[in-house]
Structures are given as C-alpha cells and as structure tokens.
Design an enzyme around this catalytic site. Sequence first.
Site, PDB file in Angstrom:
ATOM      1  N   LYS A  59       0.836  -1.207   0.000  1.00  0.00           N
ATOM      2  CA  LYS A  59       0.000   0.000   0.000  1.00  0.00           C
ATOM      3  C   LYS A  59       0.867   1.252   0.000  1.00  0.00           C
ATOM      4  O   LYS A  59       0.582   2.221  -0.706  1.00  0.00           O
ATOM      5  CB  LYS A  59      -0.930  -0.023   1.228  1.00  0.00           C
ATOM      6  CG  LYS A  59      -2.072  -1.030   1.052  1.00  0.00           C
ATOM      7  CD  LYS A  59      -2.766  -1.383   2.360  1.00  0.00           C
ATOM      8  CE  LYS A  59      -3.777  -2.505   2.122  1.00  0.00           C
ATOM      9  NZ  LYS A  59      -4.307  -3.085   3.349  1.00  0.00           N
ATOM     10  N   GLN A 103      -4.169  -1.870   9.887  1.00  0.00           N
ATOM     11  CA  GLN A 103      -4.095  -3.177   9.239  1.00  0.00           C
ATOM     12  C   GLN A 103      -4.625  -4.279  10.161  1.00  0.00           C
ATOM     13  O   GLN A 103      -4.238  -4.365  11.322  1.00  0.00           O
ATOM     14  CB  GLN A 103      -2.628  -3.466   8.851  1.00  0.00           C
ATOM     15  CG  GLN A 103      -2.425  -4.725   8.045  1.00  0.00           C
ATOM     16  CD  GLN A 103      -3.074  -4.656   6.660  1.00  0.00           C
ATOM     17  OE1 GLN A 103      -2.947  -3.668   5.947  1.00  0.00           O
ATOM     18  NE2 GLN A 103      -3.793  -5.712   6.288  1.00  0.00           N
ATOM     19  N   ASP A 126     -11.019   3.406   4.511  1.00  0.00           N
ATOM     20  CA  ASP A 126     -11.459   2.016   4.322  1.00  0.00           C
ATOM     21  C   ASP A 126     -12.989   1.937   4.307  1.00  0.00           C
ATOM     22  O   ASP A 126     -13.558   0.907   3.956  1.00  0.00           O
ATOM     23  CB  ASP A 126     -10.945   1.160   5.487  1.00  0.00           C
ATOM     24  CG  ASP A 126      -9.840   0.217   5.041  1.00  0.00           C
ATOM     25  OD1 ASP A 126      -9.673   0.055   3.820  1.00  0.00           O
ATOM     26  OD2 ASP A 126      -9.170  -0.348   5.918  1.00  0.00           O
TER      27      ASP A 126
END
Length: 289
Positions: A59, A103, A126
């Site tokens: 990412k 994460q 997200d």
Amino acid sequence: MASTRQETVVVDGLALAQDIRQDLAKAVERHVSTGRRAPCLAVVLVGDDPASASYIKGKRRACARIGMDSIERKLPATATEREVLDVVEELNASEGVDGILVQLPLPDGVRPNTIAEAIGPDKDIDGLTPINAGRLLLGEPGHRACTPLGIMKILEHHEIPIEGAHAVVIGRSAIVGKPISLLLQQANATVTMCHSRTKQLAAVCRNADILVAAVGVPRLVQPDWVKPGAAVIDVGVSIIDGEWVGDVDTEGVRGIARIVTPHRRGVGPMTITMLLCNTLDAYEAHFGA
Ligand code: NAP
C-alpha cells in the site's frame, strides 16, 4: 446447430487499476504544483505478522508511485488497546494526515471494532467505521469500502447494465458482502444476498445477471451455477498448496459468463486503487478539488 458459446472477457483488473492510478498521479501532481502538500495515508501496523507487513508495504509503495505520501506507525504485538487508540487519536488530530488505515488482524485484546470506531469518519478511507457504514445504508455521501467500490468500477468499465439486473451476492461480511449489496441496490439492481445458510444456492446463482462471490471457499461457484451472459466477480482468495485459488471456477465459466474476474489481477489491484482514490477524496474534501 449454431453455437451458444459466449465470448468471455477475463477482466484485467491490473490494467484498469493502472489507468485509474495514472489519473490519480496527475491529480496529486496538480495539487502539489500549487504549493500544497501531497495527500498522505497513515498506516498502523500492530505486531509482526509477515503478511500484514507485506500488505502495508504494498500500500505504501502504491502511494509513492502516484506521488502520495505515507507514514507508518508500528506498534509491538504486546501493545494494549489504549496504546493503539492513542495512535489513532493522534493521527485523527494530525493536519498532515488525510487517511488512516489500521491493518487487520489485530493482536488478541485489541478489539477491531473499538479501533475502527475511533477513526475519524473523514479519515476512514477504508469506509468501515459505523458512521460511514451508516452513510452507505442511508445513501448519503461518505467513504465507501474499497473492495466493493473497485467492483462497481469494474462493472462500469465493462458497461455491465446494473439497473433492473438481478445481482446475487454470496457472502454478507461488513467489508465486502454487505456494502457491495447496498451499492448494487443503490444502482437499481435487484439484489439477493446469500450466505452459509442459503438454501439451493446454485439455483439462486443461476438466476443472476451479476454474480459476486465473496466467500473464501475455493471454486465454490461452478460453471453450471452461472447464467449465460452473466458478469461474474470473484472476490475470494484462498491458498491451497501454495497456490492462490478464487471462489469461482474461472476456467469453467469461460464460454458462459460475459465477464469474469480472475483471482489474481482481478479485484485485488482495484481494492488498493480505491484506497488511493478515497485518500485523495479525503484530501480534496479538506483542501478543495
Ligand atoms: P468473511 O467475513 O469470512 O465472510 C464470508 C461469507 O461467506 C460469510 O457471509 C459466510 O456466511 C459466507 N459463506 C461461507 N461459506 C459459505 C458457503 N459454503 N456458501 C455460501 N456462503 C458461505 O469473508 P470476507 O472478509 O467477506 O472475504 C471473503 C473472501 O474474499 C475471502 O477469501 C477474502 O480473502 C477475500 N477478499 C478479497 C479481497 C480482495 O481485494 N481481493 C478483499 C476482501 C476479501 P455466514 O455469514 O453465514 O457465515
């Protein structure tokens, strides 16, 4: 007798992702050329799970390639929930951070929902906080979860008619199944949500114009589950004997489906790209487009 075999397009999610990333890079360059700072994604890694470390690396590399900044906050596996919350709160308050990604998985004792709830909704790139999930449910603007957003882009790119189509979604997770069902319904599909207790799953799937499999059961969707001409989106990722396997028998549905996403270079590259899109959106909401 004329053949009814369908020409199946195997979606190149990587190529589509790269096209979108080029546009994102141009937008970032345009902002930076006016003297503004670059957009910035903050990633939080708790513990030393090698897979998580590798996802974070991917990412951050994707950010760097389009000129976006990223910062990493690393905590030990022994970190308490309070310590993780402190980092999230510091990033929420930071003027230099546009998006925050924690994460998963988190170590035992650190509740993912508690952490997600602490992320400021404007920085929740997200799209998984209760506020953004609620905004999606209500059809209000907000960050949408990345994998579902990527699926919608794939359907749009391949000009798959959604309005009035019957969409069947297998899986009802908060991260994929529920949000993609809502996005399809808001695009005027008639949506059937399936899960592990659904009866006669194959028969339900055979009625789908759009079939999304987000399950994690290798090759669950067999060729005789697919309606000729359907758009088949395979989200699932399983690893068997070191090999990546999707939820769909991709080879088997060739010649039946109109499009199918392969389990590699399909939905995955689009998921990361949507993370970049959401980070740019968060930045532009703050600084202007
Ligand atoms: P999840 O939270 O484990 O949810 C799986 C869903 O599948 C559940 O709703 C479950 O039903 C349903 N299910 C399980 N077995 C079933 C069966 N035999 N028949 C019908 N439904 C069944 O998984 P997730 O987070 O949504 O992820 C799904 C898959 O997508 C995983 O393989 C994951 O690795 C992959 N994934 C890929 C990406 C990407 O970018 N490519 C992103 C996210 C996830 P119940 O609710 O009844 O238990």
